[in-house]
Each structure stands twice: as C-alpha cells, then as structure tokens.
Design a protein around this motif. Structure first.
Motif, PDB file in Angstrom:
ATOM      1  N   ILE A  84      20.664  45.077  49.776  1.00  0.00           N
ATOM      2  CA  ILE A  84      19.444  45.734  50.242  1.00  0.00           C
ATOM      3  C   ILE A  84      19.690  47.242  50.284  1.00  0.00           C
ATOM      4  O   ILE A  84      20.380  47.739  51.185  1.00  0.00           O
ATOM      5  N   PRO A  85      19.182  47.990  49.299  1.00  0.00           N
ATOM      6  CA  PRO A  85      19.468  49.425  49.241  1.00  0.00           C
ATOM      7  C   PRO A  85      18.823  50.223  50.367  1.00  0.00           C
ATOM      8  O   PRO A  85      19.346  51.265  50.761  1.00  0.00           O
ATOM      9  N   GLU A  86      17.667  49.764  50.871  1.00  0.00           N
ATOM     10  CA  GLU A  86      16.991  50.484  51.954  1.00  0.00           C
ATOM     11  C   GLU A  86      16.875  49.544  53.150  1.00  0.00           C
ATOM     12  O   GLU A  86      15.867  48.878  53.356  1.00  0.00           O
ATOM     13  N   ALA A  87      17.914  49.541  53.963  1.00  0.00           N
ATOM     14  CA  ALA A  87      17.990  48.586  55.073  1.00  0.00           C
ATOM     15  C   ALA A  87      16.955  48.858  56.151  1.00  0.00           C
ATOM     16  O   ALA A  87      16.606  47.950  56.922  1.00  0.00           O
ATOM     17  N   ASP A  88      16.438  50.087  56.222  1.00  0.00           N
ATOM     18  CA  ASP A  88      15.492  50.421  57.281  1.00  0.00           C
ATOM     19  C   ASP A  88      14.043  50.096  56.910  1.00  0.00           C
ATOM     20  O   ASP A  88      13.151  50.209  57.766  1.00  0.00           O
ATOM     21  N   ALA A  89      13.800  49.731  55.666  1.00  0.00           N
ATOM     22  CA  ALA A  89      12.434  49.442  55.226  1.00  0.00           C
ATOM     23  C   ALA A  89      12.041  48.032  55.667  1.00  0.00           C
ATOM     24  O   ALA A  89      12.625  47.042  55.228  1.00  0.00           O
ATOM     25  N   LEU A  90      11.054  47.969  56.554  1.00  0.00           N
ATOM     26  CA  LEU A  90      10.597  46.680  57.085  1.00  0.00           C
ATOM     27  C   LEU A  90       9.083  46.555  56.908  1.00  0.00           C
ATOM     28  O   LEU A  90       8.358  47.547  57.029  1.00  0.00           O
ATOM     29  N   PRO A  91       8.575  45.330  56.622  1.00  0.00           N
ATOM     30  CA  PRO A  91       9.369  44.110  56.382  1.00  0.00           C
ATOM     31  C   PRO A  91      10.148  44.228  55.071  1.00  0.00           C
ATOM     32  O   PRO A  91       9.793  45.006  54.192  1.00  0.00           O
ATOM     33  N   CYS A  92      11.193  43.434  54.968  1.00  0.00           N
ATOM     34  CA  CYS A  92      12.135  43.546  53.853  1.00  0.00           C
ATOM     35  C   CYS A  92      11.746  42.583  52.726  1.00  0.00           C
ATOM     36  O   CYS A  92      11.855  41.365  52.867  1.00  0.00           O
ATOM     37  N   SER A  93      11.318  43.156  51.598  1.00  0.00           N
ATOM     38  CA  SER A  93      10.911  42.321  50.466  1.00  0.00           C
ATOM     39  C   SER A  93      12.093  41.563  49.873  1.00  0.00           C
ATOM     40  O   SER A  93      11.932  40.459  49.335  1.00  0.00           O
ATOM     41  N   ILE A  94      13.288  42.144  49.964  1.00  0.00           N
ATOM     42  CA  ILE A  94      14.471  41.467  49.403  1.00  0.00           C
ATOM     43  C   ILE A  94      14.811  40.242  50.236  1.00  0.00           C
ATOM     44  O   ILE A  94      15.216  39.194  49.700  1.00  0.00           O
ATOM     45  N   CYS A  95      14.640  40.334  51.560  1.00  0.00           N
ATOM     46  CA  CYS A  95      14.839  39.145  52.400  1.00  0.00           C
ATOM     47  C   CYS A  95      13.813  38.074  52.030  1.00  0.00           C
ATOM     48  O   CYS A  95      14.134  36.880  51.984  1.00  0.00           O
ATOM     49  N   GLY A  96      12.584  38.514  51.746  1.00  0.00           N
ATOM     50  CA  GLY A  96      11.575  37.556  51.292  1.00  0.00           C
ATOM     51  C   GLY A  96      11.984  36.875  50.002  1.00  0.00           C
ATOM     52  O   GLY A  96      11.802  35.669  49.833  1.00  0.00           O
ATOM     53  N   ALA A  97      12.567  37.656  49.074  1.00  0.00           N
ATOM     54  CA  ALA A  97      13.029  37.082  47.807  1.00  0.00           C
ATOM     55  C   ALA A  97      14.171  36.099  48.034  1.00  0.00           C
ATOM     56  O   ALA A  97      14.241  35.040  47.389  1.00  0.00           O
ATOM     57  N   ALA A  98      15.087  36.423  48.950  1.00  0.00           N
ATOM     58  CA  ALA A  98      16.200  35.524  49.246  1.00  0.00           C
ATOM     59  C   ALA A  98      15.690  34.208  49.832  1.00  0.00           C
ATOM     60  O   ALA A  98      16.187  33.126  49.496  1.00  0.00           O
ATOM     61  N   LEU A  99      14.695  34.300  50.710  1.00  0.00           N
ATOM     62  CA  LEU A  99      14.141  33.083  51.297  1.00  0.00           C
ATOM     63  C   LEU A  99      13.398  32.260  50.240  1.00  0.00           C
ATOM     64  O   LEU A  99      13.486  31.027  50.229  1.00  0.00           O
ATOM     65  N   ASP A 100      12.696  32.931  49.327  1.00  0.00           N
ATOM     66  CA  ASP A 100      12.045  32.220  48.219  1.00  0.00           C
ATOM     67  C   ASP A 100      13.082  31.485  47.368  1.00  0.00           C
ATOM     68  O   ASP A 100      12.863  30.344  46.947  1.00  0.00           O
ATOM     69  N   ALA A 101      14.213  32.153  47.104  1.00  0.00           N
ATOM     70  CA  ALA A 101      15.273  31.512  46.320  1.00  0.00           C
ATOM     71  C   ALA A 101      15.791  30.268  47.023  1.00  0.00           C
ATOM     72  O   ALA A 101      16.042  29.229  46.393  1.00  0.00           O
ATOM     73  N   ALA A 102      15.949  30.347  48.342  1.00  0.00           N
ATOM     74  CA  ALA A 102      16.448  29.203  49.105  1.00  0.00           C
ATOM     75  C   ALA A 102      15.466  28.045  49.081  1.00  0.00           C
ATOM     76  O   ALA A 102      15.848  26.889  48.827  1.00  0.00           O
ATOM     77  N   THR A 103      14.183  28.325  49.345  1.00  0.00           N
ATOM     78  CA  THR A 103      13.193  27.239  49.400  1.00  0.00           C
ATOM     79  C   THR A 103      12.960  26.624  48.019  1.00  0.00           C
ATOM     80  O   THR A 103      12.830  25.406  47.895  1.00  0.00           O
ATOM     81  N   GLU A 104      12.934  27.464  46.984  1.00  0.00           N
ATOM     82  CA  GLU A 104      12.740  26.923  45.639  1.00  0.00           C
ATOM     83  C   GLU A 104      13.954  26.112  45.194  1.00  0.00           C
ATOM     84  O   GLU A 104      13.816  25.077  44.518  1.00  0.00           O
ATOM     85  N   GLY A 105      15.140  26.569  45.566  1.00  0.00           N
ATOM     86  CA  GLY A 105      16.340  25.815  45.222  1.00  0.00           C
ATOM     87  C   GLY A 105      16.376  24.469  45.917  1.00  0.00           C
ATOM     88  O   GLY A 105      16.721  23.453  45.301  1.00  0.00           O
ATOM     89  N   LEU A 106      16.000  24.427  47.190  1.00  0.00           N
ATOM     90  CA  LEU A 106      15.972  23.162  47.910  1.00  0.00           C
ATOM     91  C   LEU A 106      14.920  22.223  47.336  1.00  0.00           C
ATOM     92  O   LEU A 106      15.141  21.006  47.242  1.00  0.00           O
ATOM     93  N   ALA A 107      13.761  22.771  46.928  1.00  0.00           N
ATOM     94  CA  ALA A 107      12.730  21.933  46.319  1.00  0.00           C
ATOM     95  C   ALA A 107      13.209  21.363  44.994  1.00  0.00           C
ATOM     96  O   ALA A 107      12.974  20.180  44.683  1.00  0.00           O
ATOM     97  N   ALA A 108      13.883  22.192  44.188  1.00  0.00           N
ATOM     98  CA  ALA A 108      14.410  21.712  42.904  1.00  0.00           C
ATOM     99  C   ALA A 108      15.490  20.661  43.117  1.00  0.00           C
ATOM    100  O   ALA A 108      15.580  19.673  42.367  1.00  0.00           O
ATOM    101  N   ASN A 109      16.303  20.855  44.150  1.00  0.00           N
ATOM    102  CA  ASN A 109      17.347  19.872  44.442  1.00  0.00           C
ATOM    103  C   ASN A 109      16.743  18.553  44.921  1.00  0.00           C
ATOM    104  O   ASN A 109      17.224  17.469  44.568  1.00  0.00           O
ATOM    105  N   ALA A 110      15.675  18.641  45.711  1.00  0.00           N
ATOM    106  CA  ALA A 110      14.991  17.422  46.153  1.00  0.00           C
ATOM    107  C   ALA A 110      14.391  16.678  44.976  1.00  0.00           C
ATOM    108  O   ALA A 110      14.428  15.437  44.907  1.00  0.00           O
ATOM    109  N   ALA A 111      13.820  17.416  44.028  1.00  0.00           N
ATOM    110  CA  ALA A 111      13.255  16.780  42.834  1.00  0.00           C
ATOM    111  C   ALA A 111      14.354  16.112  42.002  1.00  0.00           C
ATOM    112  O   ALA A 111      14.163  15.013  41.459  1.00  0.00           O
ATOM    113  N   LEU A 112      15.503  16.774  41.911  1.00  0.00           N
ATOM    114  CA  LEU A 112      16.643  16.179  41.205  1.00  0.00           C
ATOM    115  C   LEU A 112      17.088  14.895  41.888  1.00  0.00           C
ATOM    116  O   LEU A 112      17.353  13.870  41.229  1.00  0.00           O
TER     117      LEU A 112
END
Length: 400
Positions: free
Chosen positions: A268-296
């Motif tokens: 996260i290059p700009e840690a003071d910028a809130l809300p944090c879009s990169i944290c949102g992207a990380a959470l999207d990666a987690a939820t999409e990965g879990l959904a793909a794993n459930a489908a598998l």
C-alpha cells in the motif's frame, strides 16, 4: 557479398537492447537488401517456462514478424518429433538443406510440406548449440526461399558468415529473458524486479505498509496420509489455482507457498488514504478465491473425490520486505509482527466457524461492508482483537 556492417550492427543492438523483434527484422531486411532471396526466416528456441515448451519468431517478406508459443503437451511433442530440427539433433548434425519442390523429397516433414504448398522451393536449417548448464541448449534458424533456383552457394556462404553474430545476440537476449521469467516464476514478479535491481544483500529490506493475505487448506495433512502422492500434488495445484489466481488478478503477489497454503502481499503506497482501495482488492481476492475453491470442491464431491476446504485471513500492518537467510542462501520475503498475527488469526477460523476472518486493523481501512464475529486472544497482544468476516461467509467442513 560483404555483410560485415550487419555483424557490427547486430553486436551494437544486442549490447544496448533486448528487443528481438528489431533484431530479427533488421537482420532479415539487410539480407534481402543484399539480394539474398529470403522469403521466410524462423528462429526457434526452447523455453525454460512452466507453461511453454518453446517459442518461434518468424519473419515473412512483405508481412513482417509473427510469434508462436508452443505449450507443453502431447501435440507439441508430436510436432517436435516430426520436425527437421529433431531430425538433425538426433543425427548430431548442425546443418540441413531440403528442396521443397523436388518430386521425391529426401525427408518429409509437415512443416516442409506446408512451406512447399505456399511456394517455398529451398529450405536451409542451422542448429547452433549453446554452452551447457541450462535448458536453453541452443537455437535453430531456418531460411526458406521461393526462388525457382533456390539458394546459391554464395547466398548460403553469406548467411553462414553473419549467422554467428545473430545467434550470439539471441543467446544473450534469451538468457536475459529467461533470467527474468524464472525469477518471476519462483519469486513473484515485483519481488524478482527488486532482486534483479540489485537488492540481494542479506538484511537489506524496507518497511512496507501492506495488506496481508494468508490461506491454508484444512485437512490436507490427514488426506495426504491416505492418498497417492501424485494425486495429492495434482489436487493441491488445482486448489492453488483457485485461490491464487484472484490474488494476481487484483494486484497482489504470492510471496511463498507454505506446504498447503500461501502468503500473499498487497503493498500500500499511500497508507494514510482511507478508505483503502488496495485493502478492498485484497478482500475481493480472498472472497473470489474461496468461492472458486468451493466450486472446485463441489466438482470433487460430484466425482466422489475428497474435498479440501480453505481458510483465509486478511490483515494489515507494516512489514519488513527484504532478504533474510544465510550468507549464500536467501529468501526475499516479509517478516514482522503483522505476519505472525495473521498466522495466529488463521488458527481461529475453525474455532469461530468461519472460512474467512478479517482483522480489526484491516476492517478499519476496508471499504467493504463487514460482519463482526467476536474477539480473540492472541499471544503477544495486550488486549483481545476483534475479528470480522464478509456477510454470509461461513465455514464449510470437509467431506473426505
């Protein structure tokens, strides 16, 4: 037919650049300008790549360049076995020549039939070996003409005279490309860039605010004790695809595989910028990965195969991103309190009944709606930590 100037140009270009397109175009256009009747030139090289067996860069007069990537697999193996390159390699020969318009060809190969059908008349092939030590054993360079008389001895002599310059340049470019790609394959793209930029000394690193994503496959160890190891490796790779592809898609990088899980980072290059879009992207990666794993797992269940549910944690903190290890064996990774905390939070997934847990530090920065789960006690923390999850994200037990 003096092509000394071409050799000098190749050396100068290869010293200053790794652009093989400009190299081959300039080489072929210079030959054609010297009245050597080339119609098609192809440079074929093996690849040290987890997805590719080899690559070809082809030049056609009046059409320019085309690039062909040959994936691993049965089809590529058959193409190789029925190629003039393989025929020369098997005989330990470095040069071959075939007339493509002869009523009865000395040897018949699919590629030569195809070139002959397009009007090719004469085909010359050079095999150039590289120094041993890598899978880049050498390259093959072919020249084809449509001239009725084919190549003259003078044409072939001129080509042979300048070919060492071309192959040396391609060897340099190929090794540089392979160095970058192998580094990215084993280290991750951005980590490889840091290493190749010179960050290779032990202890060298910098503090990086980052979202951390940690995954683990529950039940892997017990399952590994009961099944064939080859099947286990194949299944594990499928789960890593399901969980890991969203990480790359959302801008993160897997730093290391931890047996049956992995650790990924989203700097996260700009840690003071809130809300944090990169944290949102990380959470999207987690939820999409879990959904793909459930489908598998659903496909495995339908096929009567064991399932491997995943657990995932997303956390935020400042980590040291750099080199640790022995003097001559280093690991470029992240270390710090936040990494340890993520691991301890992950151990609570099954206890709390959730496949995804979000730390308090991450939740404070994340733009996505979250659902509180409760509080947990972590060794080393002076107070309990609140943890969260995504609404509807529950734990799915394995069915072995």
């Amino acid at each position: 037919m003096d092509l000394t100037h071409l050799g000098r140009w190749i050396a100068e270009h290869a010293t200053a650049s790794d652009d093989h397109d400009i190299l081959l175009t300039g080489f072929c256009e210079t030959l054609a300008g010297a009245d050597i009747p080339i119609w098609r030139v192809s440079v074929m090289a093996p690849a040290l790549d987890p997805t590719l067996r080899g690559v070809s860069l082809n030049w056609h007069a009046g059409e320019g360049l085309s690039f062909v990537a040959n994936a691993h697999g049965a089809d590529a193996e058959i193409d190789w076995l029925f190629s003039p390159v393989y025929a020369l390699v098997e005989k330990d020969e470095s040069f071959g020549r075939w007339r493509l318009d002869a009523p009865e060809r000395e040897a018949d190969f699919p590629v030569l039939r195809a070139l002959g059908a397009q009007g090719g008349t004469d085909y010359a092939l050079h095999i150039v070996a590289f120094a041993p030590g890598t899978a880049l054993r050498g390259i093959a360079v072919s020249f084809c003409t449509r001239e009725a008389a084919g190549f003259t001895d003078a044409h072939l002599s001129a080509i042979a005279g300048v070919l060492p310059f071309l192959t040396l340049a391609i060897a340099k470019m190929g090794l540089a490309h392979t160095f970058r790609e192998v580094s990215a394959t084993y280290l991750g793209r951005s980590t490889a860039e840091r290493v190749l930029d010179g960050q290779i000394r032990r202890g060298e690193g910098r503090a990086v605010p980052a979202a951390i994503l940690l995954t683990d496959l529950r039940g892997f160890t017990a399952l590994a004790d009961r099944v064939d190891p080859a099947d286990m490796v194949a299944w594990l790779n499928e789960h890593f695809d399901a969980l890991g592809d969203p990480v790359a898609r959302h801008g993160g990088e897997i730093l290391k595989f931890l047996g049956d899980g992995f650790l990924a980072i989203f700097p996260i290059p700009e840690a003071d910028a809130l809300p944090c879009s990169i944290c949102g992207a990380a959470l999207d990666a987690a939820t999409e990965g879990l959904a793909a794993n459930a489908a598998l797992n659903a496909r495995r269940r339908a096929a009567g195969l064991p399932e491997l549910p995943a657990e995932c944690v997303v956390h935020f903190g400042t980590v040291i991103y750099g080199n640790v290890g022995t003097e001559r064996r280093l690991d470029f990774t992240i270390i710090g309190r936040a990494v340890n905390e993520a691991s301890r939070i992950e151990s609570q997934c099954a206890v709390l009944g959730h496949e995804l847990l979000v730390s308090e530090a991450f939740a404070e920065r994340c733009p996505r709606p979250l659902e509180p789960v409760g509080t947990i006690e972590l060794r080393g923390l002076s107070r309990p930590m609140r943890v969260w999850t995504v609404p509807g994200q529950r734990y799915r037990p394995a069915k072995a």
